[in-house]
Design a protein around this motif. Structure first.
Motif, mmCIF file in Angstrom:
data_model
loop_
_atom_site.group_PDB
_atom_site.id
_atom_site.type_symbol
_atom_site.label_atom_id
_atom_site.label_comp_id
_atom_site.label_asym_id
_atom_site.label_seq_id
_atom_site.Cartn_x
_atom_site.Cartn_y
_atom_site.Cartn_z
ATOM 1 N N TYR A 113 0.761 -1.242 -0.005
ATOM 2 C CA TYR A 113 0.134 0.039 -0.029
ATOM 3 C C TYR A 113 0.939 1.194 0.054
ATOM 4 N N THR A 206 -8.041 -12.842 -4.294
ATOM 5 C CA THR A 206 -6.878 -13.416 -5.348
ATOM 6 C C THR A 206 -6.861 -14.767 -5.196
ATOM 7 N N SER A 208 -4.175 -16.463 -5.377
ATOM 8 C CA SER A 208 -2.843 -16.725 -5.062
ATOM 9 C C SER A 208 -2.781 -17.635 -3.605
ATOM 10 N N LYS A 209 -3.572 -17.046 -2.749
ATOM 11 C CA LYS A 209 -3.425 -17.829 -1.495
ATOM 12 C C LYS A 209 -4.345 -19.056 -1.120
ATOM 13 N N ARG A 217 -0.760 -15.960 -11.366
ATOM 14 C CA ARG A 217 -1.218 -14.346 -11.414
ATOM 15 C C ARG A 217 -2.531 -14.399 -11.458
ATOM 16 N N LEU A 218 -3.559 -14.372 -10.964
ATOM 17 C CA LEU A 218 -4.948 -14.011 -10.985
ATOM 18 C C LEU A 218 -5.692 -13.200 -9.661
HETATM 19 C C1 PLP Z 1 -0.516 -11.618 -1.172
HETATM 20 C C2 PLP Z 1 -1.261 -10.472 -1.062
HETATM 21 C C3 PLP Z 1 -1.764 -9.747 -2.186
HETATM 22 C C4 PLP Z 1 -1.276 -10.018 -3.496
HETATM 23 O O1 PLP Z 1 -1.647 -11.125 -3.870
HETATM 24 P P1 PLP Z 1 -1.534 -11.347 -5.645
HETATM 25 O O2 PLP Z 1 -2.885 -11.675 -5.849
HETATM 26 O O3 PLP Z 1 -0.712 -12.597 -5.671
HETATM 27 O O4 PLP Z 1 -0.818 -10.210 -6.180
HETATM 28 C C5 PLP Z 1 -2.630 -8.559 -1.767
HETATM 29 N N1 PLP Z 1 -2.923 -8.277 -0.529
HETATM 30 C C6 PLP Z 1 -2.326 -8.988 0.368
HETATM 31 C C7 PLP Z 1 -2.718 -8.447 1.699
HETATM 32 C C8 PLP Z 1 -1.676 -9.979 0.343
HETATM 33 O O5 PLP Z 1 -1.083 -10.543 1.281
#
Ligand code: PLP
Length: 361
Positions: A113, A206, A208-209, A217-218
């Motif tokens: 941020y 996301t 990602s997690k 990357r989505l």
């Molecule tokens: C990991 C993370 C993201 C970014 O995730 P991406 O989708 O991989 O770019 C965004 N915000 C927070 C709080 C995160 O921990």
């Protein structure tokens, strides 16, 4: 820095991603990735998509947005997809932060941020979390600036209640309130139910997690059709093809396997709770994390020391230098096996230090 680098970016302080060392095989618990493979049907879907790689992807991401809309009970016009949620945060800072009023976020939160605020020359204010790292919702009332909050927060894993989020959104009707729900699938409550009531709420999530697609990357955002159109205007001014064909296909397949994803999340929650119990026995205390990581500190050993000692034993965790959290480790929840290795390594480190102390006495 070359002599050609624009003076516009002289103040840039880029984000530092978690390290990805290749010297030995590490147990990687430093970037909150999923320990689970994506659905096995993905291989076939991607192989098919290869034939279409000579063609540009659909810049509107029509199919994926329709699936996301169905999954979350909204209209496709209320869904935006991008190359990871970082890409959305970037676009949102560009689209919704007033150049004079800027943006507010907590002093301890996702490091990007501050990076985006600096990148876009936005004034920003960091509101200190309470002593126990909780967000005090009333601190965010009437900010007259864009508000950005991660819920659960990173790296604390602590959550804001839906009522608190609603209070913040309601008390900032003339600014966009961006709720970053990157970790929402691990036991927190999404603020999606507020969407119909407030046109200033933007929810970012996301793959990602929780969806095992960090490498693909989505990310996606849900908000009013007007907010989504603004994000699209930014996207079409930068890179209309930001989400590639393979990732679009992967996203579609993963959305068809919601039950499998939900099961993985339950498993992560179980492992998080079991690991926390083990760490407590070793002298750690931790926040009540609702994310796929544990935020813990030891009663005697420093965060920096523990991070280094774990690394020497082949386990990577994340340590932040920032003063308020310097004693903490952020430990991603990996597979059961990964966490056994973590706990046994920490046990050895703690015992080693006990012995050393006894020798000295
Ligand atoms: C990991 C993370 C993201 C970014 O995730 P991406 O989708 O991989 O770019 C965004 N915000 C927070 C709080 C995160 O921990």
């Amino acid at each position: 820095m070359s002599r050609f680098f624009s003076s516009r970016y002289a103040d840039l302080s880029p984000y530092t991603p978690g390290e990805q060392p290749k010297d030995i095989p590490y147990v990687k618990l430093n970037t909150n990735e999923s320990p689970f493979l994506p659905p096995k049907e993905l291989g076939e879907a991607l192989a098919k998509e290869v034939e279409k790689l000579p063609l540009y992807p659909d810049p509107e991401c029509t199919e994926l947005r329709a699936l996301l809309a169905k999954r979350y009970g909204v209209q496709a016009s209320e869904v935006f997809v991008a190359n990871g949620s970082d890409d959305i945060l970037n676009a949102a800072f560009m689209a919704f932060a007033d150049p004079v009023k800027g943006v507010v976020f907590p002093d301890i939160t996702y490091g990007f941020y501050r990076v985006y605020a600096t990148l876009h020359h936005l004034p920003f204010r960091e509101i200190p979390l309470c002593e126990d790292f909780l967000v005090k919702a009333s601190d965010y009332d009437c900010q007259d600036a864009m508000v950005v909050l991660a819920n659960p927060n990173a790296p604390t894993g602590l959550t804001l209640s839906l009522a608190d989020v609603e209070g913040i959104v309601k008390n900032n009707r003339d600014s966009v309130v961006l709720i970053d729900e990157a970790y929402v699938d691990f036991g927190a409550e999404s603020c999606l139910p507020l969407l119909r009531k407030y046109d200033n709420l933007l929810i970012v999530q996301t793959f990602s997690k929780s969806r095992s697609l960090a490498g693909g990357r989505l990310g996606f955002a849900i908000g009013s059709a007007e907010l989504i159109a603004d994000l699209s205007a930014i996207k079409y001014s930068m890179n209309p093809y930001s989400v590639n064909r393979l990732t679009l296909a992967a996203g579609r397949v993963i959305l068809e396997h919601d039950a499998e994803i939900a099961k993985n999340c339950q498993e992560i929650i179980k492992i998080r709770e079991n690991t926390s119990a083990e760490l407590k026995k070793l002298g750690f205390s931790m926040t009540d994390s609702k994310a796929n990581f544990i935020f813990a500190k030891h009663e005697t050993l420093s965060g920096e020391y523990l991070c280094r000692a774990l690394r020497a034993r082949g386990v990577l965790v994340r340590h932040f230098q920032s003063k308020r959290i310097a004693e903490y480790l952020r430990i991603s929840v990996g597979s059961e096996e990964d966490m056994q290795k973590l706990v046994s390594s920490l046990r050895a480190i703690v015992n080693e230090n006990k012995e050393n102390k006894e020798c000295k006495q």
